[in-house]
Design an enzyme around this catalytic site. Structure first.
Site, PDB file in Angstrom:
ATOM      1  N   LYS A 197     -18.602  46.018 -34.289  1.00  0.00           N
ATOM      2  CA  LYS A 197     -19.791  45.769 -35.122  1.00  0.00           C
ATOM      3  C   LYS A 197     -20.741  44.884 -34.349  1.00  0.00           C
ATOM      4  O   LYS A 197     -20.306  44.082 -33.530  1.00  0.00           O
ATOM      5  CB  LYS A 197     -19.391  45.060 -36.423  1.00  0.00           C
ATOM      6  CG  LYS A 197     -20.393  45.205 -37.541  1.00  0.00           C
ATOM      7  CD  LYS A 197     -20.155  46.486 -38.316  1.00  0.00           C
ATOM      8  CE  LYS A 197     -21.244  46.787 -39.303  1.00  0.00           C
ATOM      9  NZ  LYS A 197     -20.897  47.951 -40.138  1.00  0.00           N
TER      10      LYS A 197
ATOM     11  N   ASP B 247     -26.693  50.049 -39.956  1.00  0.00           N
ATOM     12  CA  ASP B 247     -26.077  49.259 -41.031  1.00  0.00           C
ATOM     13  C   ASP B 247     -27.264  48.621 -41.754  1.00  0.00           C
ATOM     14  O   ASP B 247     -28.403  49.103 -41.616  1.00  0.00           O
ATOM     15  CB  ASP B 247     -25.106  48.213 -40.461  1.00  0.00           C
ATOM     16  CG  ASP B 247     -24.219  47.588 -41.544  1.00  0.00           C
ATOM     17  OD1 ASP B 247     -23.264  48.255 -41.988  1.00  0.00           O
ATOM     18  OD2 ASP B 247     -24.488  46.454 -41.985  1.00  0.00           O
TER      19      ASP B 247
ATOM     20  N   ASN C 137     -29.920  52.862 -47.831  1.00  0.00           N
ATOM     21  CA  ASN C 137     -29.386  54.164 -47.429  1.00  0.00           C
ATOM     22  C   ASN C 137     -28.156  54.568 -48.246  1.00  0.00           C
ATOM     23  O   ASN C 137     -28.085  55.695 -48.762  1.00  0.00           O
ATOM     24  CB  ASN C 137     -29.052  54.122 -45.926  1.00  0.00           C
ATOM     25  CG  ASN C 137     -28.338  55.372 -45.476  1.00  0.00           C
ATOM     26  OD1 ASN C 137     -27.117  55.383 -45.349  1.00  0.00           O
ATOM     27  ND2 ASN C 137     -29.076  56.441 -45.262  1.00  0.00           N
TER      28      ASN C 137
HETATM   29  P1  NDP Z   1     -29.904  49.169 -46.204  1.00  0.00           P
HETATM   30  O1  NDP Z   1     -30.530  48.144 -45.333  1.00  0.00           O
HETATM   31  O2  NDP Z   1     -30.406  50.560 -46.161  1.00  0.00           O
HETATM   32  O3  NDP Z   1     -29.925  48.699 -47.724  1.00  0.00           O
HETATM   33  C1  NDP Z   1     -29.340  47.502 -48.100  1.00  0.00           C
HETATM   34  C2  NDP Z   1     -29.524  47.310 -49.582  1.00  0.00           C
HETATM   35  O4  NDP Z   1     -28.740  46.204 -50.012  1.00  0.00           O
HETATM   36  C3  NDP Z   1     -30.963  46.980 -49.958  1.00  0.00           C
HETATM   37  O5  NDP Z   1     -31.227  47.439 -51.240  1.00  0.00           O
HETATM   38  C4  NDP Z   1     -30.958  45.463 -49.889  1.00  0.00           C
HETATM   39  O6  NDP Z   1     -31.954  44.850 -50.661  1.00  0.00           O
HETATM   40  C5  NDP Z   1     -29.590  45.149 -50.459  1.00  0.00           C
HETATM   41  N1  NDP Z   1     -29.129  43.877 -49.901  1.00  0.00           N
HETATM   42  C6  NDP Z   1     -28.960  43.568 -48.598  1.00  0.00           C
HETATM   43  N2  NDP Z   1     -28.584  42.302 -48.457  1.00  0.00           N
HETATM   44  C7  NDP Z   1     -28.490  41.803 -49.688  1.00  0.00           C
HETATM   45  C8  NDP Z   1     -28.168  40.530 -50.209  1.00  0.00           C
HETATM   46  N3  NDP Z   1     -27.840  39.512 -49.393  1.00  0.00           N
HETATM   47  N4  NDP Z   1     -28.144  40.382 -51.555  1.00  0.00           N
HETATM   48  C9  NDP Z   1     -28.479  41.417 -52.367  1.00  0.00           C
HETATM   49  N5  NDP Z   1     -28.832  42.633 -51.940  1.00  0.00           N
HETATM   50  C10 NDP Z   1     -28.842  42.813 -50.623  1.00  0.00           C
HETATM   51  O7  NDP Z   1     -28.341  49.129 -45.818  1.00  0.00           O
HETATM   52  P2  NDP Z   1     -27.214  50.224 -46.091  1.00  0.00           P
HETATM   53  O8  NDP Z   1     -27.491  50.961 -47.340  1.00  0.00           O
HETATM   54  O9  NDP Z   1     -27.032  50.984 -44.821  1.00  0.00           O
HETATM   55  O10 NDP Z   1     -25.920  49.308 -46.256  1.00  0.00           O
HETATM   56  C11 NDP Z   1     -25.484  48.831 -47.524  1.00  0.00           C
HETATM   57  C12 NDP Z   1     -24.020  48.425 -47.447  1.00  0.00           C
HETATM   58  O11 NDP Z   1     -23.237  49.559 -47.065  1.00  0.00           O
HETATM   59  C13 NDP Z   1     -23.696  47.350 -46.408  1.00  0.00           C
HETATM   60  O12 NDP Z   1     -22.611  46.577 -46.887  1.00  0.00           O
HETATM   61  C14 NDP Z   1     -23.233  48.154 -45.208  1.00  0.00           C
HETATM   62  O13 NDP Z   1     -22.412  47.416 -44.347  1.00  0.00           O
HETATM   63  C15 NDP Z   1     -22.473  49.265 -45.909  1.00  0.00           C
HETATM   64  N6  NDP Z   1     -22.253  50.499 -45.167  1.00  0.00           N
HETATM   65  C16 NDP Z   1     -23.288  51.184 -44.593  1.00  0.00           C
HETATM   66  C17 NDP Z   1     -23.051  52.360 -43.940  1.00  0.00           C
HETATM   67  C18 NDP Z   1     -24.168  53.191 -43.382  1.00  0.00           C
HETATM   68  O14 NDP Z   1     -23.883  54.273 -42.898  1.00  0.00           O
HETATM   69  N7  NDP Z   1     -25.409  52.763 -43.431  1.00  0.00           N
HETATM   70  C19 NDP Z   1     -21.694  52.889 -43.768  1.00  0.00           C
HETATM   71  C20 NDP Z   1     -20.681  52.132 -44.468  1.00  0.00           C
HETATM   72  C21 NDP Z   1     -20.967  50.976 -45.122  1.00  0.00           C
HETATM   73  P3  NDP Z   1     -33.214  44.149 -49.949  1.00  0.00           P
HETATM   74  O15 NDP Z   1     -34.111  45.273 -49.537  1.00  0.00           O
HETATM   75  O16 NDP Z   1     -33.794  43.276 -50.986  1.00  0.00           O
HETATM   76  O17 NDP Z   1     -32.683  43.384 -48.772  1.00  0.00           O
HETATM   77  O1  2IT Z   2     -19.978  50.049 -41.949  1.00  0.00           O
HETATM   78  C1  2IT Z   2     -20.054  51.174 -41.421  1.00  0.00           C
HETATM   79  O2  2IT Z   2     -19.085  51.952 -41.425  1.00  0.00           O
HETATM   80  C2  2IT Z   2     -21.324  51.562 -40.821  1.00  0.00           C
HETATM   81  N1  2IT Z   2     -22.296  50.802 -40.894  1.00  0.00           N
HETATM   82  C3  2IT Z   2     -21.439  52.879 -40.122  1.00  0.00           C
HETATM   83  C4  2IT Z   2     -20.919  52.761 -38.710  1.00  0.00           C
HETATM   84  C5  2IT Z   2     -21.117  53.978 -37.841  1.00  0.00           C
HETATM   85  O3  2IT Z   2     -20.753  53.862 -36.659  1.00  0.00           O
HETATM   86  O4  2IT Z   2     -21.614  55.013 -38.298  1.00  0.00           O
END
Ligand code: NDP
Ligand code: 2IT
Length: 446
Positions: A126, A166, A240
């Protein structure tokens, strides 16, 4: 916990005393996998756990860039290369002001087990930075991403370490980072995933984490004699993962009535209009608050934690770590919520997780339930290596199969090792660990 796991965990606490998120993840993992060591005394002799908990390498670097006013800004960049026993390091890059070593170590540790669960040949890592993309111009985002990659490029490669998106890192950021990597190294290779479709990205990668979460939840719910169709759902976050979880669960016949961002949440009893959310978040990069001004009958509430007080059947926390605490869990349970699927990484605190398990709420832990994103990243790596691209339907079918496989592994390990057959926390941790442990044993003391 047995003596060996307790000893190693105590050592971790002493050595990493100020890393609360890392210790939280490590505590859950160690408590879960303890029974494995009773069956495998050879692991202790090989110092397996001491090696497993320690990242292979941590890189910390300076990221200087120039903002639109001509001022020099300096951020801190990180890459935690946690474990490469079963494949090249693989895992996302988080860009958020809260990023620190503790958060990236917790994410890297979870990623090792998650990537193992996918069944694909990917190790865990990461990275990220305390850079805040909010309110920055495209030019500033590009300046940061290019500077970040100007150091990171020497540590990564298609066969060594493959970063992805992420929080705060989406297609735009991956594009700028990819361009800079190619420019410095002069190699056109699949060094990042989540790329744009015109330069090596995979169809369905954008949707994969959210869709995969819904496939896992459907498997879990149906294995326990229940259904998703007709149920009321809360999805926290509006990034996302949240957007595509909302899309798929709605397609499955459920109704999503709330979403959020870090400022607050929207409640729409008629069911979220996802086109409006996509317009606000994906196109305008705006705030979720704007939804209430555009959709009649919906409400906005300040404060993101209030979302858990809304009555629902299924909760999908898809924002960030520790967004769902004991109070949130109690409110969900009191309102009759019967299933929780973690789209985010470690969104539930240890107390919340235990409350769900004790109250027989079906609980899908993030490292299993959100593994569809990284699994599809691994499919993107395969397509890049083969120099071809699969159709959306092909990738989506593979994703469905992978998520069913992960649920199967969690259920199987829970049945053998768990206090009850629905303890998928124990199931996910043990199933993920066993493959990595076997590979580490085979490869000797490295
Ligand atoms: P994005 O940046 O696309 O979206 C993040 C969302 O979470 C936004 O709505 C954001 O709100 C909110 N958020 C972020 N930080 C905080 C906080 N401290 N308190 C409250 N809300 C918060 O990220 P993703 O959708 O990609 O990721 C979301 C989660 O999923 C994370 O935990 C990530 O590690 C996990 N994840 C992502 C993957 C991926 O493929 N993208 C894969 C597996 C897991 P705001 O706009 O106000 O910051
Ligand atoms: O937390 C996760 O699994 C991710 N942010 C996706 C990692 C990846 O390599 O696609």
């Amino acid at each position: 916990m047995n003596a060996y796991t307790s000893r190693v965990l105590e050592g971790l606490k002493a050595r990493n005393a100020n890393e609360s998120e890392y210790l939280q993840a490590a505590t859950e993992i160690m408590e879960s996998i303890a029974p494995v060591f009773d069956k495998h005394p050879e692991y202790e002799k090989a110092g397996l756990l001491e090696r497993f908990v320690e990242p292979e390498r941590v890189i910390i670097f300076r990221v200087p860039w120039v903002d639109d006013q001509g001022n020099i800004q300096v951020n801190r960049g990180y890459r935690v290369q946690y474990n490469s026993a079963i494949g090249p390091y693989k895992g996302g890059i988080r860009l958020h002001p809260s990023v620190n070593l503790s958060i990236l170590k917790f994410l890297g540790f979870e990623q090792v087990l998650k990537n193992s669960l996918t069944g694909l040949p990917i190790g865990g890592g990461k990275g990220g930075s305390d850079f805040d993309p909010k309110g920055k111009s495209d030019n500033e985002i590009m300046a940061f991403c290019q500077s970040f990659m100007t150091e990171l490029f020497r540590h990564i490669g298609a066969d060594t370490d493959v970063p992805a998106g992420d929080i705060g890192t989406g297609a735009r950021e991956i594009g700028y980072m990819y361009g800079q990597y190619k420019r410095i190294k002069g190699i056109y290779e699949g060094v990042l995933t989540g790329k744009g479709l015109t330069y090596g990205g995979s169809l369905a990668r954008k949707q994969a984490t959210g869709y995969g979460l819904c496939y896992f939840v459907k498997n879990m719910v149906e294995a326990n004699g229940k259904t998703v169709a007709g149920k009321t759902v809360l999805v926290s976050g509006s990034g996302n993962v949240a957007i595509y979880a909302c899309e798929k669960i709605t397609e499955m016949g459920a109704k999503v009535v709330a979403m959020s961002d870090s400022n607050g949440y929207i409640y729409d009893p008629n069911g979220i209009n996802l086109d409006v959310v996509k317009q606000i978040k994906e196109v305008e990069r705006g705030r979720i608050k704007e939804y209430a001004a555009r959709v009649a009958g919906s409400e906005y509430h300040e404060g993101c934690r209030g979302i858990w007080t809304i009555k629902c059947d299924i909760a999908l926390p898809c924002a960030t770590q520790n967004e769902l605490d004991a109070d949130g869990a109690k409110a969900l349970i009191a309102n009759g919520c019967f299933a929780v699927g973690e789209g985010a990484n470690m969104p539930s605190t240890l107390e919340a997780t235990n409350l769900f398990l004790q109250n027989d709420v079906l609980f899908a832990p993030g490292k299993a339930a959100n593994a569809g994103g990284v699994a599809t990243s691994a499919l993107e790596m395969s397509q890049n290596s083969m120099r071809l691209s699969w159709s959306f339907e092909e990738v989506d079918e593979k994703l469905k199969g992978i998520m069913a496989g992960i649920f199967g592994k969690c259920a199987e390990a829970a049945a053998i090792y768990g206090d009850k057959p629905t303890n998928y926390v124990i199931g996910a941790n043990i199933a993920g660990f066993l493959k990595v442990a076997d590979a580490m044993m085979a490869q000797g003391c490295v």
